[in-house]
Design a protein around this motif. Structure first.
Motif, mmCIF file in Angstrom:
data_model
loop_
_atom_site.group_PDB
_atom_site.id
_atom_site.type_symbol
_atom_site.label_atom_id
_atom_site.label_comp_id
_atom_site.label_asym_id
_atom_site.label_seq_id
_atom_site.Cartn_x
_atom_site.Cartn_y
_atom_site.Cartn_z
ATOM 1 N N PRO A 412 20.498 -11.548 -7.162
ATOM 2 C CA PRO A 412 19.529 -10.467 -7.386
ATOM 3 C C PRO A 412 19.072 -10.428 -8.839
ATOM 4 N N GLY A 413 17.776 -10.268 -9.016
ATOM 5 C CA GLY A 413 17.198 -10.229 -10.350
ATOM 6 C C GLY A 413 16.596 -11.533 -10.800
ATOM 7 N N GLN A 414 16.926 -12.645 -10.111
ATOM 8 C CA GLN A 414 16.344 -13.936 -10.461
ATOM 9 C C GLN A 414 14.989 -14.104 -9.772
ATOM 10 N N LEU A 415 14.192 -15.035 -10.272
ATOM 11 C CA LEU A 415 12.908 -15.341 -9.649
ATOM 12 C C LEU A 415 13.128 -16.249 -8.434
ATOM 13 N N ALA A 416 12.525 -15.895 -7.305
ATOM 14 C CA ALA A 416 12.604 -16.735 -6.114
ATOM 15 C C ALA A 416 11.802 -18.004 -6.334
ATOM 16 N N GLN A 417 12.326 -19.136 -5.850
ATOM 17 C CA GLN A 417 11.686 -20.428 -6.052
ATOM 18 C C GLN A 417 11.314 -21.067 -4.715
ATOM 19 N N VAL A 418 10.205 -21.816 -4.718
ATOM 20 C CA VAL A 418 9.777 -22.591 -3.558
ATOM 21 C C VAL A 418 9.357 -23.975 -4.047
ATOM 22 N N PRO A 419 9.412 -25.004 -3.181
ATOM 23 C CA PRO A 419 8.970 -26.342 -3.606
ATOM 24 C C PRO A 419 7.498 -26.343 -3.984
ATOM 25 N N VAL A 420 7.130 -27.200 -4.942
ATOM 26 C CA VAL A 420 5.725 -27.326 -5.293
ATOM 27 C C VAL A 420 4.967 -27.899 -4.107
#
Length: 555
Positions: A412-420
């Motif tokens: 919690p608190g981190q930025l969610a990431q997705v593949p480019v």
């Protein structure tokens, strides 16, 4: 007449001094004329040099021969020499110790209490596997029960940590170091890092840079803005503060702590800089120290072992006494001399995880600058509101490993990431997809079975059945009752243990013979498994000049 001349000289001297003081005053101002536009711009952040993070030492980059065939008794040909260049970087002076890792565990236990259902996997998933010490025909329960937590082992390298756990520790360390830096510089409330942090309110470096007001769960009383309150200008008008939060351009936040690449680790361990003659190395070094022997040749320490390693069958240190290497298992860090970069235990003690996915070859034809295999490019996930999405308790990312252990990989608190996606890769020449692990080695095009004239159906069959690295696939799932179901791959058609989830580890350990002390040697191990002889240390990229020192030849 003389009096008038004296008055004139005094007046001219006064004018010169006033002009000088005015000039000095202008130079000390935080504003200067831009060389691009001529406008007055803020120069307070110009040419600010990077400061080494806690525990790190500087490693000046350069060229070196990665790999070699000297003493290649294994004949596996996975370290064929290639010429590589590594940029300057920072590396941990020692391996990560039990004390350092316990600091991480204590923080997790405090912020994410394992007694609560939502957090039960976080602390357990980060904890080292202390059972790695057990042996079917050996009594090692003393290490099983004491090695991680007893104060006697506090400064010994941590073991039982798999590659994924080492990566997560590095991320945590980045945030804690930058959090302390912001507090020191007045951007975060004092002692908030220990008094105000909760599971719903914690600090993330990337979140702070993208959306500072959302850090600490959006609590703006913690995230302080320098000069936040409007101030009255000289003409009485209220002036709103600008750039009140620290940014990358502020120059105070450090790059991320991370695992070193294989090229970086080998370059740092070899430390060829210690035996150079102008731009030529005086022979290839066999160990991180100069010489072809494991014992010191210096007069004061002649005969002393320079690392702890297995010297023979049933011999993990030698006969008790002066010639013993001082350890039967691991040893306290800094017990043996540092190499020419000032790094300790780059041979002996424990072998170390590096960032790379293992492949038998180093493809220097594709790249010979900062070589690394394992790039998986991501970007910030954008929510429906058009803003970067922040991880919450509901969408934390959990991974179930092949052995059934659950590890949390986004907090919690981190930025969610997705593949480019195609928005970033379209018409690019330098990369065309997110996952580059198999580039030029392991994808269907590089497989010996690939048929360039085959139909689309045949191509899919080749992709599934004729891949180069046909390793076992072990599955873990849960049934309708929530009970864990482990499926061990018993197929007799598997041809290798190599896949995209095996990582390189470097250096000889207390369990290894002297052969493995050679920095060029490379081995691999599954990223979700741990041992009693693999640990790790962190690295950090260097931003700015290659070196701060002026170069001069030494004779």
């Amino acid at each position: 007449m003389k009096v008038n001349k004296l008055k004139t000289f005094t007046l001219m001297l006064s004018v010169i001094m006033i002009a000088g003081f005015t000039s000095c005053s202008k130079k000390s101002s935080s504003k200067s004329a831009s060389r691009a536009t001529g406008w007055n711009v803020d120069k307070s952040n110009a040419a600010k040099k990077q400061v080494a993070g806690p525990g790190l030492v500087f490693v000046e980059g350069g060229t070196f021969t990665m790999g070699k065939v000297q003493d290649d008794v294994m004949h596996d040909w996975n370290n064929t020499p290639t010429q590589q260049h590594v940029q300057s970087f920072y590396m941990d002076e020692t391996e990560v110790t039990n004390f350092m890792y316990l600091e991480y565990l204590d923080w997790l236990k405090s912020v994410f209490p394992p007694t609560e259902e939502n957090y039960k996997h976080i602390y357990e998933g980060a904890s080292p596997d202390t059972l790695v010490w057990r042996n079917r025909l050996g009594y090692n329960e003393t290490m099983t029960n004491n090695y991680l937590r007893h104060p006697a082992y506090a400064n010994y390298p941590v073991v039982g940590v798999n590659w994924i756990q080492a990566v997560e520790f590095s991320k945590w360390r980045t945030d804690r170091v930058n959090e302390a830096i912001l507090e020191k510089n007045g951007y975060v409330k004092k002692n908030a890092k220990s008094n105000d942090v909760t599971a719903e309110s914690s600090f993330s470096t990337e979140t702070y840079l993208i959306a500072p007001t959302q850090t600490y769960g959006g609590n703006e009383e913690i995230v302080l803005a320098k000069g936040k309150k409007p101030k009255a200008g000289k003409d009485g008008k209220v002036v709103e503060a600008k750039n009140v939060y620290a940014q990358r351009s502020s120059g105070i936040l450090l790059p991320e702590y991370r695992l070193p690449t294989e090229a970086e680790w080998e370059y740092a361990a070899a430390a060829d800089v210690g035996q150079r003659e102008y731009n030529i190395y005086k022979g290839q070094k066999k160990y991180p120290w100069s010489g072809s022997y494991t014992r010191s040749g210096k007069r004061q320490t002649r005969g002393d072992q320079l690392a702890n390693f297995k010297q023979g069958n049933g011999d993990y240190g030698g006969i008790a006494g002066w010639s013993d290497d001082g350890a039967d298992i691991t040893n306290e860090v800094k017990k043996y001399p540092a190499n020419d970069f000032g790094l300790y235990d780059m041979a002996g003690n424990v072998a170390e995880w590096v960032a790379d996915v293992y492949r038998p070859i180093i493809d220097n034809e594709a790249n010979d600058f900062n070589y690394f295999r394992g790039n998986q490019y991501t970007k910030n996930k954008i929510g429906k509101d058009g803003k970067a999405e922040i991880v919450t308790l509901e969408n934390m990312s959990r991974d179930t490993l092949s052995n059934g252990k659950v590890i949390v990989r986004s907090f919690p608190g981190q930025l969610a990431q997705v593949p480019v996606d195609e928005q970033e890769t379209y018409l690019r020449q330098n990369f065309d997809k997110s996952d580059n692990i198999n580039y030029r080695d392991g994808d269907k095009q590089s497989s010996k079975y690939y048929d360039f004239g085959s139909s689309e159906d045949d191509t899919e069959k080749q992709k599934e059945e004729m891949i180069m690295y046909n390793s076992p696939i072990h599955n873990v799932s849960t049934d309708s009752l929530g009970k864990m179901v482990r499926k061990y791959d018993k197929s007799s058609k598997r041809t290798t243990l190599i896949n995209d989830e095996v990582r390189v580890y470097k250096g000889g350990s207390w369990r290894d013979r002297a052969y493995w002390l050679d920095p060029a040697q490379r081995r691999y191990f599954p990223q979700d498994m741990a041992t009693d002889y693999i640990g790790f240390r962190c690295a950090m990229s260097r931003v700015g000049p290659k070196s701060d020192k002026r170069k001069s030849p030494r004779n």
